[in-house]
Design a protein around this motif. Structure first.
Motif, PDB file in Angstrom:
ATOM      1  N   GLY A   1      -8.050  -8.670   0.112  1.00 10.77           N
ATOM      2  CA  GLY A   1      -7.848  -8.510   1.544  1.00 10.77           C
ATOM      3  C   GLY A   1      -7.318  -7.153   1.961  1.00 10.77           C
ATOM      4  N   ARG A   2      -7.214  -6.220   1.009  1.00 12.71           N
ATOM      5  CA  ARG A   2      -6.676  -4.898   1.315  1.00 12.71           C
ATOM      6  C   ARG A   2      -7.704  -3.816   0.963  1.00 12.71           C
TER       7      ARG A   2
ATOM      8  N   ALA B   1      -2.745 -14.587  -7.462  1.00 10.63           N
ATOM      9  CA  ALA B   1      -2.224 -14.142  -6.166  1.00 10.63           C
ATOM     10  C   ALA B   1      -2.445 -12.651  -5.974  1.00 10.63           C
ATOM     11  N   LEU B   2      -2.330 -11.878  -7.056  1.00  9.53           N
ATOM     12  CA  LEU B   2      -2.568 -10.441  -6.971  1.00  9.53           C
ATOM     13  C   LEU B   2      -4.030 -10.156  -6.646  1.00  9.53           C
TER      14      LEU B   2
ATOM     15  N   GLY C   1       1.469  -4.735   4.804  1.00  5.37           N
ATOM     16  CA  GLY C   1       0.869  -4.930   3.483  1.00  5.37           C
ATOM     17  C   GLY C   1       1.852  -5.288   2.389  1.00  5.37           C
ATOM     18  N   LEU C   2       3.087  -5.581   2.745  1.00  6.57           N
ATOM     19  CA  LEU C   2       4.124  -5.894   1.760  1.00  6.57           C
ATOM     20  C   LEU C   2       4.055  -7.376   1.383  1.00  6.57           C
TER      21      LEU C   2
ATOM     22  N   PRO D   1       0.838  -1.201   0.000  1.00  6.84           N
ATOM     23  CA  PRO D   1       0.000   0.000   0.000  1.00  6.84           C
ATOM     24  C   PRO D   1       0.876   1.256   0.000  1.00  6.84           C
ATOM     25  N   ARG D   2       0.475   2.245  -0.750  1.00 10.18           N
ATOM     26  CA  ARG D   2       1.217   3.498  -0.753  1.00 10.18           C
ATOM     27  C   ARG D   2       1.147   4.116   0.644  1.00 10.18           C
ATOM     28  N   GLY D   3       2.304   4.563   1.153  1.00 11.50           N
ATOM     29  CA  GLY D   3       2.358   5.180   2.466  1.00 11.50           C
ATOM     30  C   GLY D   3       2.604   4.214   3.603  1.00 11.50           C
ATOM     31  N   SER D   4       2.678   2.908   3.312  1.00  8.50           N
ATOM     32  CA  SER D   4       2.905   1.929   4.386  1.00  8.50           C
ATOM     33  C   SER D   4       4.393   1.831   4.705  1.00  8.50           C
TER      34      SER D   4
END
Length: 423
Positions: free
Chosen positions: A268-269, A261-262, A252-253, A244-247
């Motif tokens: 889930g995000r 898989a993507l 979330g990595l 996620p941007r900003g994580s």
């Protein structure tokens, strides 16, 4: 003054600098409270005591800010941030504990009103330095004080996060008129976001940095369905790294190997923006992954830590360093030999990083790729550089951390106005 006086005077007269004395709220501070939590102390009694003082109106601003941090350390970010916002609305200047009754230097740190990981944890760097630290929070809807609080040198500790954009803008607007040296220019801090860092560092000899692309959720969803990543970037193929941007800190990595898989990851995000980059296998000949953190102070790199694990997504706490004497011995060698080994091998690449990033203080997380080049994962001005680890388990760390802390204090001293003895 009479000739031969032992008094010291500033070359620059205080009344001409746009500085003035401002009331500063005392606090326990980030370093002491985080160390207590790291060592397993129960912070709940202190939390309850401060909540009681807040409820009856007797809490000081410093106690309110300490309470905000304690609640975040206990896992309730939302409540902690709500308390912080309330406290910072009426008071913005805070003084951290100082190891000297007569500080040799006064530092003003410029922070954003963000969660506990969003500003440089500068207290760790100065904890036993004899340097006075005051932190000025730059808050939305409130102008910077004019004249500014008295200080010898200022440093921006706000991060490149989206939540810090307005704070950085305010500091940058005043930067040309700042009455003292201002370290870590906000313009350079803004270059640390992952996609911008790639643009900054690509093309450096001896350095690899995978392109990091900012991608909207809808675009990623489409890519998952078609399994064709070329619409994101020419030549991009699975496997890829998504976050996620900003994580930060691995939240979330993931590495995704295919479209299915993507799609599962996105299901889930909740986030709407992500960073995507190609996966680089940086495992060593023994199959283990080695990830390094280096600290740059005034352009010079220093070893901070080394993590060794059988997984690519390493950060220090998941590498099990405390449970492996062999790993710790290798980390100790990395620190001991850094200047004439790692830093020497990568001297051209490290010099290019220092020059292009341009910050007075920052860290990099890095590795070595299969070709022996420096592989850059990220650069950051807010990574935690500390001396909390057990001296029994990690006896080699304290001397290295003192080396870093001393270098940081020396940089601040060089940046402060020169003093001369009166004739």
């Amino acid at each position: 003054m009479q000739a031969g006086s032992n008094h010291w005077v500033l070359l620059m007269d205080r009344e001409d600098t746009g500085l003035a004395s401002h009331p500063s709220a005392e606090r326990i501070g980030f370093a002491r409270l985080t160390t207590m939590a790291f060592e397993g102390a129960d912070l709940r009694p202190l939390r309850d005591q401060l909540i009681g003082r807040l409820a009856d109106g007797s809490a000081s601003a410093g106690e309110g800010l300490d309470l905000s941090l304690i609640i975040q350390l206990l896992g309730d970010k939302q409540t902690g941030m709500a308390i912080q916002a309330e406290v910072l609305a009426y008071h913005q200047l805070y003084r951290s504990p100082c190891s000297s009754q007569a500080p040799k230097l006064r530092v003003l740190a410029l922070a954003a009103a963000i969660d506990m990981g969003g500003n440089t944890p500068i207290e760790f760097l100065l904890e036993n330095s004899g340097i006075e630290l005051q932190t000025l929070y730059v808050v939305a809807g409130i102008d910077l004080p004019i004249p500014l609080p008295e200080h010898d040198v200022a440093i921006v500790i706000a991060s490149d996060s989206e939540e810090c954009v307005e704070a950085l803008r305010k500091i940058d607007a005043m930067a040309p008129r700042w009455p003292r040296r201002l370290l870590n220019s906000p313009r350079f801090v803004r270059n640390l976001d992952r996609d911008k860092l790639y643009g900054l560092l690509q093309g450096c000899a001896g350095l690899e940095i995978p392109a990091t692309l900012s991608v909207a959720r809808a675009e990623l969803t489409s890519m998952a369905q078609s399994t064709d990543l070329s619409a994101i970037a020419t030549g991009l193929k699975f496997p890829v790294i998504v976050r996620p941007r900003g994580s930060h800190a691995g939240v979330g990595l993931v590495k995704v190997d295919d479209g299915a898989a993507l799609a599962q990851y996105l299901a889930g995000r909740p986030e709407q923006a992500f960073f995507v980059s190609r996966f680089v296998d940086y495992s060593s000949a023994d199959g283990l992954y080695r990830k390094y953190r280096a600290v740059f102070i005034d352009g010079k790199p220093y070893a901070c830590h080394m993590a060794i694990a059988d997984r690519w997504d390493i950060w220090y706490l998941n590498a099990g360093m405390a449970f492996s004497e062999e790993k710790r011995e290798e980390e100790a060698r990395f620190m001991r030999d850094f200047d004439h080994d790692f830093a020497f091998r990568h001297r051209a690449a490290l010099a290019a990083v220092a020059n292009r990033v341009g910050l007075d203080y920052f860290t990099i997380d890095c590795a070595e790729n299969k070709s022996g080049e420096l592989l850059i994962f990220e650069a950051d001005n807010t990574a935690v550089v500390h001396n909390m680890d057990s001296p029994v388990v990690f006896p080699y760390k304290a001397p290295q951390m003192r080396k870093i802390f001393d270098a940081f204090a020396a940089m601040l001293s060089r940046a402060a106005p020169k003093r001369e003895q009166a004739a």
